[in-house]
Design a protein around this motif. Structure first.
Motif, mmCIF file in Angstrom:
data_model
loop_
_atom_site.group_PDB
_atom_site.id
_atom_site.type_symbol
_atom_site.label_atom_id
_atom_site.label_comp_id
_atom_site.label_asym_id
_atom_site.label_seq_id
_atom_site.Cartn_x
_atom_site.Cartn_y
_atom_site.Cartn_z
ATOM 1 N N VAL A 110 0.659 -1.317 0.186
ATOM 2 C CA VAL A 110 -0.132 -0.192 -0.095
ATOM 3 C C VAL A 110 1.035 1.296 -0.096
ATOM 4 O O VAL A 110 0.763 2.377 -0.797
ATOM 5 C CB VAL A 110 -1.121 -0.275 1.231
ATOM 6 C CG1 VAL A 110 -1.330 1.222 1.367
ATOM 7 C CG2 VAL A 110 -1.643 -0.974 0.804
ATOM 8 N N ILE A 111 1.957 1.467 0.874
ATOM 9 C CA ILE A 111 2.810 2.586 1.108
ATOM 10 C C ILE A 111 3.306 2.627 -0.163
ATOM 11 O O ILE A 111 3.813 3.823 -1.076
ATOM 12 C CB ILE A 111 4.255 2.505 1.993
ATOM 13 C CG1 ILE A 111 3.251 2.320 3.719
ATOM 14 C CG2 ILE A 111 4.889 3.290 2.342
ATOM 15 C CD1 ILE A 111 4.248 1.465 4.301
ATOM 16 N N ARG A 112 4.296 1.592 -1.116
ATOM 17 C CA ARG A 112 4.500 1.107 -2.033
ATOM 18 C C ARG A 112 3.693 1.790 -3.876
ATOM 19 O O ARG A 112 3.948 3.306 -4.207
ATOM 20 C CB ARG A 112 5.636 0.401 -3.093
ATOM 21 C CG ARG A 112 6.001 0.268 -4.249
ATOM 22 C CD ARG A 112 7.121 0.566 -4.290
ATOM 23 N NE ARG A 112 7.070 2.611 -4.446
ATOM 24 C CZ ARG A 112 7.898 3.117 -4.266
ATOM 25 N NH1 ARG A 112 9.143 2.465 -4.062
ATOM 26 N NH2 ARG A 112 8.210 4.249 -5.271
ATOM 27 N N GLY A 113 2.022 1.656 -3.085
ATOM 28 C CA GLY A 113 1.048 1.974 -3.725
ATOM 29 C C GLY A 113 1.107 3.836 -4.210
ATOM 30 O O GLY A 113 0.584 4.434 -4.806
ATOM 31 N N ILE A 114 1.515 4.253 -2.632
ATOM 32 C CA ILE A 114 0.689 5.476 -2.115
ATOM 33 C C ILE A 114 1.917 6.441 -3.033
ATOM 34 O O ILE A 114 1.915 8.092 -3.799
ATOM 35 C CB ILE A 114 0.811 5.878 -0.910
ATOM 36 C CG1 ILE A 114 -0.098 5.740 -0.080
ATOM 37 C CG2 ILE A 114 0.777 7.532 -0.954
ATOM 38 C CD1 ILE A 114 -0.868 5.110 1.274
ATOM 39 N N LYS A 115 2.758 6.037 -2.809
ATOM 40 C CA LYS A 115 4.290 6.694 -3.248
ATOM 41 C C LYS A 115 4.002 6.905 -5.049
ATOM 42 O O LYS A 115 4.565 7.635 -5.399
ATOM 43 C CB LYS A 115 5.661 5.849 -3.078
ATOM 44 C CG LYS A 115 6.326 5.792 -1.779
ATOM 45 C CD LYS A 115 7.241 4.926 -1.043
ATOM 46 C CE LYS A 115 7.902 5.645 0.170
ATOM 47 N NZ LYS A 115 8.706 4.592 0.071
ATOM 48 N N ASP A 116 3.963 5.506 -5.655
ATOM 49 C CA ASP A 116 3.672 5.842 -7.248
ATOM 50 C C ASP A 116 3.072 6.779 -7.486
ATOM 51 O O ASP A 116 2.929 7.342 -8.339
ATOM 52 C CB ASP A 116 3.291 4.423 -7.668
ATOM 53 C CG ASP A 116 4.496 3.542 -7.107
ATOM 54 O OD1 ASP A 116 5.715 3.409 -7.233
ATOM 55 O OD2 ASP A 116 4.583 1.982 -7.320
ATOM 56 N N LYS A 117 1.816 6.647 -6.970
ATOM 57 C CA LYS A 117 1.064 7.728 -7.529
ATOM 58 C C LYS A 117 0.840 8.823 -6.398
ATOM 59 O O LYS A 117 0.939 10.594 -8.208
ATOM 60 C CB LYS A 117 -0.715 7.357 -6.411
ATOM 61 C CG LYS A 117 -2.470 8.299 -6.772
ATOM 62 C CD LYS A 117 -3.295 8.338 -5.725
ATOM 63 C CE LYS A 117 -4.309 8.838 -5.979
ATOM 64 N NZ LYS A 117 -5.121 8.550 -7.800
ATOM 65 N N MET A 118 1.772 9.593 -5.540
ATOM 66 C CA MET A 118 2.231 10.933 -6.059
ATOM 67 C C MET A 118 2.928 11.127 -6.451
ATOM 68 O O MET A 118 3.601 12.261 -6.935
ATOM 69 C CB MET A 118 2.556 10.826 -3.827
ATOM 70 C CG MET A 118 3.467 12.172 -2.891
ATOM 71 S SD MET A 118 3.335 12.468 -1.583
ATOM 72 C CE MET A 118 4.376 10.780 -1.333
ATOM 73 N N GLY A 119 4.490 10.015 -7.076
ATOM 74 C CA GLY A 119 5.529 10.925 -7.974
ATOM 75 C C GLY A 119 6.474 11.309 -7.314
ATOM 76 O O GLY A 119 6.657 11.548 -5.979
ATOM 77 N N HIS A 120 7.017 12.386 -7.527
ATOM 78 C CA HIS A 120 7.650 13.348 -7.680
ATOM 79 C C HIS A 120 7.342 14.466 -6.727
ATOM 80 O O HIS A 120 8.368 15.154 -6.043
ATOM 81 C CB HIS A 120 9.224 13.716 -8.291
ATOM 82 C CG HIS A 120 9.191 12.483 -9.326
ATOM 83 N ND1 HIS A 120 10.521 11.886 -8.293
ATOM 84 C CD2 HIS A 120 9.279 11.623 -9.931
ATOM 85 C CE1 HIS A 120 11.496 11.096 -8.711
ATOM 86 N NE2 HIS A 120 10.249 10.826 -9.826
ATOM 87 N N LYS A 121 5.815 14.806 -6.684
ATOM 88 C CA LYS A 121 4.787 16.471 -6.656
ATOM 89 C C LYS A 121 4.754 16.483 -4.592
ATOM 90 O O LYS A 121 4.434 14.518 -4.537
ATOM 91 C CB LYS A 121 4.507 16.748 -7.336
ATOM 92 C CG LYS A 121 4.455 16.405 -8.563
ATOM 93 C CD LYS A 121 3.563 16.906 -9.086
ATOM 94 C CE LYS A 121 3.243 17.210 -11.152
ATOM 95 N NZ LYS A 121 1.833 16.761 -11.989
#
Length: 325
Positions: free
Chosen positions: A131-142
């Motif tokens: 889940v944490i990895r999914g949030i990071k991917d959705k957030m990207g570099h912003k």
């Protein structure tokens, strides 16, 4: 059966992310995230959660190739997901429960019960990691304060699960006397020098063409068992067996749930220096610079090394450990 590589998951009110269905490899339960990483070494997980080894420093090219092959198995591949070849908590829990049904050895049952409880905690942690990895991917570099706060919430849950894990895993120190534990640490220390030998071979009497096969020793983890120095582990390339040394026993493991518990007190370890013998031409042709041999008759193991002193010191350390039992 998992068909899609990702699934859309609601992680909190107003936030949906794509969570990977691939197994998330981590060292959760192996060592605490708050502790200093053990010499910066990577933990290489096997095919089952909670079992693996720590990569050691080595100048051996063949050892580095061996580690790379193990790590290559962890790459995300759709066909492995589709065919169920990735590690699976569901499969492992079922295997552990089945092993417990027919278990009649006291120590083996304790280890399996501890492993079963650890799997339940690790299963929740692995899902949170995805889940944490999914949030990071959705957030990207912003930067997104809302998603950062949600991610922090899950990371706090992970830290809570680490506390839960410490309460259920098998702590080696708690199952032996202080004298035995200190002697065991000395064995582990001596074993690290044996594992560092540039060449280790095992004798396979059934293979006429290639009777001596190279193997690797490491410090590892079995079924989430915790000890500050990690468990000395020896491999048998003939049948895929792995031997883990505990303070009072050796685990002869065919898998994470199928293993024999052999009391250390009755185990024989004999070191022989090849320089005082007259090795056959056949042996020297295969081994080249072999200098010593370690025999463990109970397991039908004959290991050969290109050094003598580390092996002798290891056998002496094991003998001193036996004296405390």
């Amino acid at each position: 059966m998992k068909i899609m590589p990702k699934k859309r998951v609601r992680v909190t009110e107003g936030l949906y992310v794509n969570v990977s269905n691939h197994f998330f490899y981590s060292d959760f339960g192996i060592r605490d995230s708050r502790e200093l990483r053990y010499s910066g070494r990577r933990f290489v997980m096997s095919d089952t959660p909670g079992t693996g080894f720590f990569e050691r420093e080595s100048e051996s090219h063949s050892y580095h190739q061996f580690v790379r092959r193990q790590l290559a198995k962890q790459r995300k591949r759709y066909w492995r997901l589709l065919l169920g070849k990735e590690p699976s908590f569901t499969r492992e829990v079922a295997a552990c429960n089945k092993a417990l049904e027919s278990c009649d050895d006291g120590l083996r049952r304790q280890i399996l019960e501890s492993y079963s409880n650890a799997l339940a905690v690790a299963r929740s942690a692995e899902r949170m990691e995805r889940v944490i990895r999914g949030i990071k991917d959705k957030m990207g570099h912003k930067s997104n304060k809302f998603m950062v706060s949600v991610m922090s919430h899950y990371k706090n849950k992970l830290r809570q699960l680490e506390d839960d894990m410490r309460s259920v895993i098998w702590m080696v120190k708690e199952h032996c006397s202080e004298e035995t534990y200190q002697a065991y640490l000395a064995v582990a220390d001596a074993f690290t020098r044996v594992a560092s030998c540039r060449r280790i071979w095992i004798h396979d009497r059934d293979d006429v063409r290639n009777p001596f096969k190279q193997v690797f020793f490491d410090m590892g983890v079995f079924d989430f068992m915790r000890v500050e120095c990690y468990l000395p582990m020896m491999r048998d390339s003939r049948n895929g067996m792995t031997y883990y040394i505990l303070p009072d026993a050796v685990l002869a493991a065919r898998s994470s749930t199928d293993f024999d518990v052999v009391p250390l007190k009755g185990l024989t370890m004999v070191c022989q220096e090849l320089a005082i013998e007259e090795p056959s031409e056949s042996m020297m042709g295969h081994l080249g610079d072999a200098a010593s041999m370690l025999k463990i008759p109970e397991f039908d193991l004959d290991y050969y090394f290109n050094h003598v002193r580390p092996v002798v010191e290891f056998v002496h350390a094991v003998d001193r450990l036996k004296e405390t039992l």
